[in-house]
Design a protein around this motif. Structure first.
Motif, PDB file in Angstrom:
ATOM      1  N   ALA A 117       0.901  -1.365   0.009  1.00 52.07           N
ATOM      2  CA  ALA A 117       0.191  -0.196   0.014  1.00 52.07           C
ATOM      3  C   ALA A 117       0.791   1.381   0.068  1.00 52.07           C
ATOM      4  O   ALA A 117       0.358   2.227  -0.592  1.00 52.07           O
ATOM      5  N   CYS A 118       1.969   1.188   0.402  1.00 49.53           N
ATOM      6  CA  CYS A 118       2.948   2.275   0.660  1.00 49.53           C
ATOM      7  C   CYS A 118       3.520   2.542  -0.907  1.00 49.53           C
ATOM      8  O   CYS A 118       3.366   3.796  -1.386  1.00 49.53           O
ATOM      9  N   PHE A 119       3.937   1.559  -1.457  1.00 50.40           N
ATOM     10  CA  PHE A 119       4.086   1.492  -2.972  1.00 50.40           C
ATOM     11  C   PHE A 119       3.071   2.279  -3.888  1.00 50.40           C
ATOM     12  O   PHE A 119       3.387   3.067  -4.755  1.00 50.40           O
ATOM     13  N   GLU A 120       1.732   1.848  -3.426  1.00 54.10           N
ATOM     14  CA  GLU A 120       0.641   2.275  -4.424  1.00 54.10           C
ATOM     15  C   GLU A 120       0.635   3.819  -4.041  1.00 54.10           C
ATOM     16  O   GLU A 120       0.316   4.400  -4.868  1.00 54.10           O
ATOM     17  N   ALA A 121       0.600   4.276  -2.922  1.00 55.20           N
ATOM     18  CA  ALA A 121       0.319   5.380  -2.464  1.00 55.20           C
ATOM     19  C   ALA A 121       1.411   6.440  -3.107  1.00 55.20           C
ATOM     20  O   ALA A 121       1.158   7.437  -3.531  1.00 55.20           O
ATOM     21  N   GLU A 122       2.737   5.876  -3.450  1.00 58.82           N
ATOM     22  CA  GLU A 122       3.899   6.799  -3.718  1.00 58.82           C
ATOM     23  C   GLU A 122       4.184   6.667  -5.205  1.00 58.82           C
ATOM     24  O   GLU A 122       4.984   7.235  -5.894  1.00 58.82           O
ATOM     25  N   GLY A 123       3.040   5.762  -5.870  1.00 54.56           N
ATOM     26  CA  GLY A 123       3.374   5.533  -7.289  1.00 54.56           C
ATOM     27  C   GLY A 123       4.591   4.807  -7.655  1.00 54.56           C
ATOM     28  O   GLY A 123       5.140   5.004  -8.829  1.00 54.56           O
ATOM     29  N   VAL A 124       5.037   3.912  -6.660  1.00 57.09           N
ATOM     30  CA  VAL A 124       6.092   2.980  -7.067  1.00 57.09           C
ATOM     31  C   VAL A 124       5.759   1.693  -7.356  1.00 57.09           C
ATOM     32  O   VAL A 124       4.945   0.979  -6.825  1.00 57.09           O
ATOM     33  N   THR A 125       6.443   1.352  -8.517  1.00 59.88           N
ATOM     34  CA  THR A 125       6.139  -0.256  -8.882  1.00 59.88           C
ATOM     35  C   THR A 125       7.470  -0.958  -8.576  1.00 59.88           C
ATOM     36  O   THR A 125       8.511  -0.727  -9.281  1.00 59.88           O
ATOM     37  N   PRO A 126       7.516  -1.975  -7.542  1.00 59.79           N
ATOM     38  CA  PRO A 126       8.811  -2.408  -7.231  1.00 59.79           C
ATOM     39  C   PRO A 126       9.414  -2.987  -8.307  1.00 59.79           C
ATOM     40  O   PRO A 126      10.698  -2.770  -8.498  1.00 59.79           O
ATOM     41  N   ASN A 127       8.969  -3.937  -9.226  1.00 58.32           N
ATOM     42  CA  ASN A 127       9.807  -4.561 -10.151  1.00 58.32           C
ATOM     43  C   ASN A 127      10.133  -3.657 -11.172  1.00 58.32           C
ATOM     44  O   ASN A 127      11.013  -4.105 -12.128  1.00 58.32           O
ATOM     45  N   GLU A 128       9.712  -2.498 -11.479  1.00 54.98           N
ATOM     46  CA  GLU A 128      10.088  -1.534 -12.205  1.00 54.98           C
ATOM     47  C   GLU A 128      11.350  -0.490 -11.535  1.00 54.98           C
ATOM     48  O   GLU A 128      12.424  -0.376 -12.285  1.00 54.98           O
ATOM     49  N   ARG A 129      11.372  -0.127 -10.360  1.00 56.47           N
ATOM     50  CA  ARG A 129      12.123   0.476  -9.624  1.00 56.47           C
ATOM     51  C   ARG A 129      13.548  -0.228  -9.248  1.00 56.47           C
ATOM     52  O   ARG A 129      14.642   0.295  -9.263  1.00 56.47           O
ATOM     53  N   TRP A 130      13.524  -1.407  -9.002  1.00 53.99           N
ATOM     54  CA  TRP A 130      14.462  -2.378  -8.495  1.00 53.99           C
ATOM     55  C   TRP A 130      14.677  -3.366  -9.216  1.00 53.99           C
ATOM     56  O   TRP A 130      13.639  -4.096 -10.180  1.00 53.99           O
ATOM     57  N   TYR A 131      15.816  -4.095  -9.383  1.00 55.19           N
ATOM     58  CA  TYR A 131      16.114  -5.319  -9.972  1.00 55.19           C
ATOM     59  C   TYR A 131      15.167  -6.257  -9.420  1.00 55.19           C
ATOM     60  O   TYR A 131      14.915  -6.202  -8.346  1.00 55.19           O
ATOM     61  N   GLN A 132      14.916  -7.419 -10.123  1.00 53.62           N
ATOM     62  CA  GLN A 132      13.894  -8.388  -9.873  1.00 53.62           C
ATOM     63  C   GLN A 132      14.467  -9.162  -8.592  1.00 53.62           C
ATOM     64  O   GLN A 132      13.627  -9.351  -7.635  1.00 53.62           O
ATOM     65  N   ASN A 133      15.660  -9.557  -8.658  1.00 55.98           N
ATOM     66  CA  ASN A 133      16.119 -10.187  -7.458  1.00 55.98           C
ATOM     67  C   ASN A 133      16.388  -9.558  -6.326  1.00 55.98           C
ATOM     68  O   ASN A 133      16.230  -9.981  -5.167  1.00 55.98           O
ATOM     69  N   VAL A 134      16.547  -8.194  -6.281  1.00 55.11           N
ATOM     70  CA  VAL A 134      16.499  -7.216  -5.286  1.00 55.11           C
ATOM     71  C   VAL A 134      15.083  -7.215  -4.400  1.00 55.11           C
ATOM     72  O   VAL A 134      14.860  -7.088  -3.285  1.00 55.11           O
ATOM     73  N   VAL A 135      14.098  -7.135  -5.716  1.00 56.00           N
ATOM     74  CA  VAL A 135      12.548  -7.323  -4.796  1.00 56.00           C
ATOM     75  C   VAL A 135      12.481  -8.793  -4.029  1.00 56.00           C
ATOM     76  O   VAL A 135      11.836  -8.738  -3.096  1.00 56.00           O
ATOM     77  N   CYS A 331       7.067   6.001   4.664  1.00 55.89           N
ATOM     78  CA  CYS A 331       6.802   5.648   3.497  1.00 55.89           C
ATOM     79  C   CYS A 331       7.440   6.692   2.433  1.00 55.89           C
ATOM     80  O   CYS A 331       8.330   6.106   1.620  1.00 55.89           O
ATOM     81  N   ALA A 332       7.120   7.926   2.515  1.00 51.43           N
ATOM     82  CA  ALA A 332       7.341   8.756   1.540  1.00 51.43           C
ATOM     83  C   ALA A 332       9.015   8.817   1.921  1.00 51.43           C
ATOM     84  O   ALA A 332       9.738   9.131   0.683  1.00 51.43           O
ATOM     85  N   TRP A 333       9.538   9.102   3.156  1.00 48.72           N
ATOM     86  CA  TRP A 333      10.937   9.300   3.351  1.00 48.72           C
ATOM     87  C   TRP A 333      11.981   8.110   2.384  1.00 48.72           C
ATOM     88  O   TRP A 333      12.699   8.190   1.831  1.00 48.72           O
ATOM     89  N   MET A 334      11.441   6.721   2.956  1.00 43.51           N
ATOM     90  CA  MET A 334      12.040   5.815   2.217  1.00 43.51           C
ATOM     91  C   MET A 334      12.189   5.708   0.616  1.00 43.51           C
ATOM     92  O   MET A 334      13.144   5.301   0.087  1.00 43.51           O
ATOM     93  N   THR A 335      11.112   5.843   0.198  1.00 41.36           N
ATOM     94  CA  THR A 335      10.835   5.866  -1.347  1.00 41.36           C
ATOM     95  C   THR A 335      11.386   7.185  -1.858  1.00 41.36           C
ATOM     96  O   THR A 335      12.337   7.131  -3.143  1.00 41.36           O
ATOM     97  N   ASP A 336      11.739   8.197  -1.173  1.00 47.99           N
ATOM     98  CA  ASP A 336      12.358   9.253  -1.706  1.00 47.99           C
ATOM     99  C   ASP A 336      13.911   9.093  -1.823  1.00 47.99           C
ATOM    100  O   ASP A 336      14.756   9.549  -2.638  1.00 47.99           O
ATOM    101  N   LEU A 337      14.371   8.358  -0.696  1.00 48.98           N
ATOM    102  CA  LEU A 337      15.693   8.054  -0.609  1.00 48.98           C
ATOM    103  C   LEU A 337      16.118   7.044  -1.547  1.00 48.98           C
ATOM    104  O   LEU A 337      17.467   7.140  -1.961  1.00 48.98           O
ATOM    105  N   THR A 338      15.311   6.267  -2.228  1.00 46.97           N
ATOM    106  CA  THR A 338      15.657   5.146  -3.392  1.00 46.97           C
ATOM    107  C   THR A 338      15.127   5.739  -4.638  1.00 46.97           C
ATOM    108  O   THR A 338      15.177   4.824  -5.661  1.00 46.97           O
TER     109      THR A 338
END
Length: 453
Positions: A117-135, A331-338
């Protein structure tokens, strides 16, 4: 205004179906969290020890993005025992930085909030932001439990001064062709009175044990995270390590010799020509850059049993503990940092530091493919040393081949038991089969304890 879109909502919805966890008052630790709330107020973060130029530049970037959030950093190192004590006592930080190997352990115990839900709120798609193995490293029971950072892959770093003297070529360091590799190791190896004075190849047997076992076709966990250390396929990687160490005087002699290396100093193993080759993660060429006038380097990928490039490495991650007082700001801080912008700020800071010291820019390996590519394009320039340039390119080539150790509630214990098994086999104390069986028993106990309801 921060962008809070539904980008990636389909992915989030699909993964959120299976989210269950054990915690006080709710089966889902995220049930009462509103990640779409405006990020404001006090935010307590723990585990941010010794922030360097890369870390500080990203902290500064996040602070600019979140002017209404007041961040307090506890810069002491993460400690597993201290973490559970703090949770039990109610002294709960909003964000914790920890090794990714711990994340699933705490997720299984209901101590972390799932972040879909954090990723949804921040508009982050994990498999796009990070390598699959990292997710995959931080995914458990269908949910993603942490915001990952860094993936610094291993490769085989070659000491060309030694290889040229011994008449060995880089192509002979092919881990999928053990006969040729062992022959090359024997050509380079030197000893005096049974004590090694030069290794043909340092495989970093326990530090990189997972690389060898998984690369040679083994598996440490099943799809649910249960340990599978006694899988017969795990023997191939350990047996390869035994061949390499036996060809150089045995593991005890090799370990004693490598323990004496001045790895970070002026008399390091490449300057002193104590190794012909060594498995090394991407950060180590940064160390050797200071000695570029004394060393001649190249690199080749670690290759799996089928001859394909293969890499395996962990990293750190940010997680939100159950009981956090300000999860929306966390949530906002973590996604901003990355974010890519944060990583570009880090790339600029690192480039400035390198320029001021006259060093070589070997790149930043962030865990994010977009950030890696942009940093390379903007900041990684030819070094003037063809060997170092080839090394840098090799690491960028292998990062796409990354695999996960396997997400497991007993992840750290599985790693420890694998190392115990490897050590016992290499020393000749146990057969491979017995060592893996014993390791499996211990890892299974840890798994059972971690998943007990």
């Amino acid at each position: 205004m921060r962008k809070r879109s539904l980008a990636g909502a389909a992915v989030v919805a699909a993964s959120a179906i299976a989210l269950t966890s054990c915690s006080a008052g709710s089966d889902d630790p995220a049930a009462d969290v509103d990640f779409s709330a405006a990020p404001t107020g006090a935010l307590a973060a723990w585990g941010f020890e010794n922030a360097d130029d890369v870390g500080q530049s990203r902290l500064d970037y996040a602070a600019d993005q979140l002017p209404d959030v007041e961040v307090t950093l506890d810069a002491t190192a993460f400690d597993a025992q201290k973490f559970t004590t703090r949770i039990a006592s109610g002294d709960v930080p909003d964000v914790v930085q920890m090794d990714r190997r711990y994340v699933t352990t705490y997720a299984a115990q209901g101590l972390l909030i799932p972040l879909d839900a954090c990723f949804e709120a921040e508009g982050v798609t994990p498999n796009e932001r990070w390598y699959q193995n990292v997710v995959d490293d931080v995914t458990y029971d269908g949910g993603v439990y942490a915001v990952s950072q860094f993936y610094q892959p291993p490769a085989i770093l070659l000491n060309m001064n030694v290889l040229n003297e011994a008449g060995v070529t880089p192509a002979e360091f092919d881990t999928s062709k053990m006969d040729g590799l062992i022959a090359a190791v024997r050509k380079i190896y030197q000893a005096s009175g049974g004590t090694p004075s030069r290794l043909g190849f340092d495989p970093v047997a326990t530090g990189q044990g997972g690389l060898w076992v998984l690369g040679m076709g083994g598996q440490l966990t099943d799809a649910e995270g249960k340990p599978t250390l006694d899988d017969p396929a795990n023997a191939a990687g350990i047996d390869a390590l035994k061949q390499i160490t036996d060809a150089q005087g045995g593991y005890a002699a090799v370990k004693s010799f490598t323990d004496s290396f001045d790895t970070f100093g002026d008399a390091n193993q490449f300057v002193k020509n104590q190794v012909g080759a060594q498995v090394a993660n991407q950060w180590y060429p940064n160390v050797l850059g200071a000695y570029r006038d004394q060393v001649s380097l190249q690199a080749v990928p670690f290759r799996d049993a089928e001859g394909q490039p293969f890499s395996l490495a962990s990293g750190t991650a940010f997680a939100i503990p159950v009981g956090a007082k300000n999860p929306a700001a966390a949530c906002a801080w973590m996604t901003d940092l990355t974010s890519t912008d944060a990583w570009m700020a880090a790339g600029a800071a690192r480039a400035a530091t390198i320029e001021s010291k006259g060093g070589l820019n070997t790149g930043l390996f962030t865990g994010s493919p977009e950030a890696d590519a942009k940093i390379r394009d903007q900041f990684v320039v030819p070094t003037g040393d063809s060997g170092f340039d080839q090394v840098i390119s090799t690491y960028y080539d292998v990062v796409e081949s990354g695999k996960s150790f396997g997400s497991s509630p007993a992840g750290q214990d599985i790693q420890n038991e694998l190392n115990n098994a490897i050590t016992a086999v290499l020393l000749g104390d146990k057969t491979t089969e017995q060592a893996l069986a014993d390791a499996q028993q211990a890892a299974q106990r840890a798994y059972d304890n971690a998943t007990a309801k």
